[in-house]
Write a protein that holds these residues in place. Structure first.
Motif, PDB file in Angstrom:
ATOM      1  N   PRO A 100       0.739  -1.004  -0.017  1.00 12.94           N
ATOM      2  CA  PRO A 100       0.027   0.121   0.022  1.00 12.94           C
ATOM      3  C   PRO A 100       0.687   1.177   0.011  1.00 12.94           C
ATOM      4  O   PRO A 100       2.005   1.215   0.543  1.00 12.94           O
ATOM      5  N   LEU A 101       0.272   2.222  -0.503  1.00 14.05           N
ATOM      6  CA  LEU A 101       0.990   3.633  -0.274  1.00 14.05           C
ATOM      7  C   LEU A 101       0.787   4.352   0.852  1.00 14.05           C
ATOM      8  O   LEU A 101      -0.278   4.219   1.588  1.00 14.05           O
ATOM      9  N   SER A 102       1.829   4.907   1.361  1.00  8.63           N
ATOM     10  CA  SER A 102       1.787   5.502   2.629  1.00  8.63           C
ATOM     11  C   SER A 102       1.371   6.969   2.358  1.00  8.63           C
ATOM     12  O   SER A 102       1.140   7.321   1.106  1.00  8.63           O
ATOM     13  N   PRO A 103       0.953   7.675   3.416  1.00  6.38           N
ATOM     14  CA  PRO A 103       0.327   9.030   3.296  1.00  6.38           C
ATOM     15  C   PRO A 103       1.384   9.868   2.384  1.00  6.38           C
ATOM     16  O   PRO A 103       0.929  10.717   1.585  1.00  6.38           O
ATOM     17  N   ARG A 104       2.714   9.944   2.919  1.00  4.63           N
ATOM     18  CA  ARG A 104       3.735  10.756   2.252  1.00  4.63           C
ATOM     19  C   ARG A 104       3.610  10.539   0.829  1.00  4.63           C
ATOM     20  O   ARG A 104       3.899  11.266  -0.235  1.00  4.63           O
ATOM     21  N   CYS A 105       3.772   9.038   0.355  1.00  2.00           N
ATOM     22  CA  CYS A 105       3.682   8.622  -0.909  1.00  2.00           C
ATOM     23  C   CYS A 105       2.725   9.233  -1.818  1.00  2.00           C
ATOM     24  O   CYS A 105       2.807   9.608  -2.925  1.00  2.00           O
ATOM     25  N   LYS A 106       1.656   9.018  -1.125  1.00  2.00           N
ATOM     26  CA  LYS A 106       0.228   9.841  -2.107  1.00  2.00           C
ATOM     27  C   LYS A 106       0.349  11.097  -1.870  1.00  2.00           C
ATOM     28  O   LYS A 106      -0.038  11.717  -3.292  1.00  2.00           O
ATOM     29  N   PHE A 107       1.124  11.848  -1.270  1.00  2.00           N
ATOM     30  CA  PHE A 107       1.242  13.271  -1.454  1.00  2.00           C
ATOM     31  C   PHE A 107       2.333  13.588  -2.668  1.00  2.00           C
ATOM     32  O   PHE A 107       2.199  14.343  -3.200  1.00  2.00           O
ATOM     33  N   LEU A 168      -8.812  12.231   0.824  1.00  2.00           N
ATOM     34  CA  LEU A 168      -9.874  11.287   1.215  1.00  2.00           C
ATOM     35  C   LEU A 168      -9.040   9.794   1.084  1.00  2.00           C
ATOM     36  O   LEU A 168      -9.520   8.909   1.930  1.00  2.00           O
ATOM     37  N   SER A 169      -8.357   9.531   0.496  1.00  2.00           N
ATOM     38  CA  SER A 169      -7.713   8.159   0.016  1.00  2.00           C
ATOM     39  C   SER A 169      -6.759   7.775   1.445  1.00  2.00           C
ATOM     40  O   SER A 169      -6.615   6.655   1.957  1.00  2.00           O
ATOM     41  N   VAL A 171      -7.241   9.614   4.416  1.00  2.00           N
ATOM     42  CA  VAL A 171      -8.236   9.213   5.568  1.00  2.00           C
ATOM     43  C   VAL A 171      -9.006   7.915   5.584  1.00  2.00           C
ATOM     44  O   VAL A 171      -9.122   7.120   6.619  1.00  2.00           O
ATOM     45  N   LEU A 172      -9.486   7.645   4.534  1.00  2.00           N
ATOM     46  CA  LEU A 172     -10.278   6.264   4.307  1.00  2.00           C
ATOM     47  C   LEU A 172      -9.380   5.121   4.017  1.00  2.00           C
ATOM     48  O   LEU A 172      -9.915   4.126   4.059  1.00  2.00           O
ATOM     49  N   HIS A 173      -8.062   5.187   4.003  1.00  2.00           N
ATOM     50  CA  HIS A 173      -7.074   4.216   3.830  1.00  2.00           C
ATOM     51  C   HIS A 173      -7.557   3.228   2.344  1.00  2.00           C
ATOM     52  O   HIS A 173      -7.541   2.267   2.394  1.00  2.00           O
ATOM     53  N   GLN A 174      -7.611   4.066   1.260  1.00  2.00           N
ATOM     54  CA  GLN A 174      -8.002   3.445   0.054  1.00  2.00           C
ATOM     55  C   GLN A 174      -6.797   3.745  -1.028  1.00  2.00           C
ATOM     56  O   GLN A 174      -6.079   4.749  -0.559  1.00  2.00           O
ATOM     57  N   ASP A 175      -6.527   2.953  -1.902  1.00  2.00           N
ATOM     58  CA  ASP A 175      -5.585   3.239  -2.908  1.00  2.00           C
ATOM     59  C   ASP A 175      -6.107   3.760  -4.101  1.00  2.00           C
ATOM     60  O   ASP A 175      -7.102   3.224  -4.787  1.00  2.00           O
ATOM     61  N   PRO A 176      -5.488   4.801  -4.526  1.00  2.00           N
ATOM     62  CA  PRO A 176      -5.979   5.585  -5.389  1.00  2.00           C
ATOM     63  C   PRO A 176      -5.324   5.260  -6.994  1.00  2.00           C
ATOM     64  O   PRO A 176      -5.818   5.745  -8.015  1.00  2.00           O
ATOM     65  N   ASN A 210     -15.538   2.315  -3.344  1.00  2.00           N
ATOM     66  CA  ASN A 210     -14.508   3.507  -3.895  1.00  2.00           C
ATOM     67  C   ASN A 210     -15.466   4.524  -3.320  1.00  2.00           C
ATOM     68  O   ASN A 210     -15.618   5.426  -4.095  1.00  2.00           O
ATOM     69  N   SER A 211     -15.461   4.824  -1.979  1.00  2.00           N
ATOM     70  CA  SER A 211     -15.851   6.005  -1.282  1.00  2.00           C
ATOM     71  C   SER A 211     -15.209   7.221  -1.636  1.00  2.00           C
ATOM     72  O   SER A 211     -15.772   8.326  -1.566  1.00  2.00           O
ATOM     73  N   SER A 212     -13.773   7.164  -1.622  1.00  2.00           N
ATOM     74  CA  SER A 212     -13.003   8.131  -1.941  1.00  2.00           C
ATOM     75  C   SER A 212     -13.453   8.902  -3.160  1.00  2.00           C
ATOM     76  O   SER A 212     -13.199   9.960  -3.505  1.00  2.00           O
TER      77      SER A 212
END
Length: 289
Positions: A100-107, A168-169, A171-176, A210-212
């Motif tokens: 999974p992607l970390s929050p920093r990685c998503k940013f 949202l991804s 906070v909701l722990h979802q993969d974009p 896919n709530s995000s």
């Protein structure tokens, strides 16, 4: 202060706040979840079309591939093997992991897309098309009207990516990311791509609603009322933009599903000069079609 300036200040403040938060966020999501204890140089993906109670898009990666795929929107293409036995044989020698992607990685992915040449090229095309078709007539005509349309289009794109693909991804722990299908039928792959608007993977590698996607499209469509012309801020216009955002993402998922096939076909028949020009384009490797 004008409404446009207030919105810009708010978005800037949110960007600063989330960047600070992600630098302090735990790095637990950067570690792979190991399910088996063998290794293999292969990289395949299982069927992502499973329901919410089934694991989705399990990847088999070597250590070198894990390092190279860190913080990338690209994920390994699915296996082309049609024999169940061969899949089991490959799985027997593979490390069954989902990263999974970390929050920093998503940013970081959000920032990469923000400054991507594709972002500005796409926004410029949409703004020119809106100007040519007379969309948002209250923005006016000429260079001033075109500039306003370009600004609105960029604001739509960047706010959507920030709210949906990062905030949202996280906070909701979802993969974009989009995970390709391993199906072979054209219709099955097309249907799979369309349904990714409603189905995604959470950070535990399970399929989920896919709530995000839906919340991101709704929030962004509502935020657009802060800078769109007043006649375009009605409830009907907001819902129309919401539906348009979902359909646009469905088309985008289909392009991501079939682009590798089109690229292979292009490379097979394209002149060598064209291929050399493509290699020299100043575009990140993981963003090239």
């Amino acid at each position: 202060m004008k409404v446009d300036e207030q919105v810009a200040a708010l978005i800037h403040a949110l960007l600063v706040a989330f960047s600070i938060a992600t630098t302090q966020a735990p790095a637990y999501a950067q570690e792979p979840t190991v399910v088996q204890e063998t290794s293999s140089p292969t990289s395949i993906a299982l069927d992502e079309g499973s329901p919410a109670n089934q694991p989705a898009s399990i990847q088999y990666e070597s250590p070198e591939q894990k390092a190279s795929s860190l913080c990338s929107l690209r994920v390994p293409a699915s296996s082309t093997s049609s024999s169940p036995n061969s899949k089991r044989e490959q799985a027997a020698d593979a490390v069954l992991t989902y990263r999974p992607l970390s929050p920093r990685c998503k940013f970081e992915l959000f920032l990469k897309q923000t400054y991507s040449p594709y972002t500005f090229a796409s926004a410029g095309f949409q703004a020119a098309w809106a100007d040519a078709t007379g969309r948002w007539p209250h923005y006016g005509v000429g260079a001033q009207g075109l500039a306003k349309r370009l600004g609105a289009t960029l604001a739509d794109t960047e706010s959507r990516r920030f709210i949906q693909a990062f905030a949202l991804s996280t906070v909701l722990h979802q993969d974009p990311r989009y995970f390709p299908s391993n199906k072979r039928s054209f219709i099955a792959r097309g249907w799979y791509a369309v349904t990714r608007v409603a189905v995604t993977k959470n950070d535990n590698a399970y399929g989920t609603f896919n709530s995000s996607e839906f919340l991101g499209a709704l929030f962004t469509s509502s935020l657009q009322n802060a800078y769109y012309p007043r006649p375009d801020r009605t409830l009907g216009d907001t819902l129309s933009r919401f539906a348009g955002a979902l359909s646009s993402d469905a088309i985008s998922d289909q392009l991501q599903e079939f682009t590798p096939d089109m690229k292979r076909l292009f490379r097979k028949h394209a002149p060598k000069k064209i291929l050399k020009i493509e290699e020299r384009l100043p575009i990140p490797a993981d963003e090239k079609p």
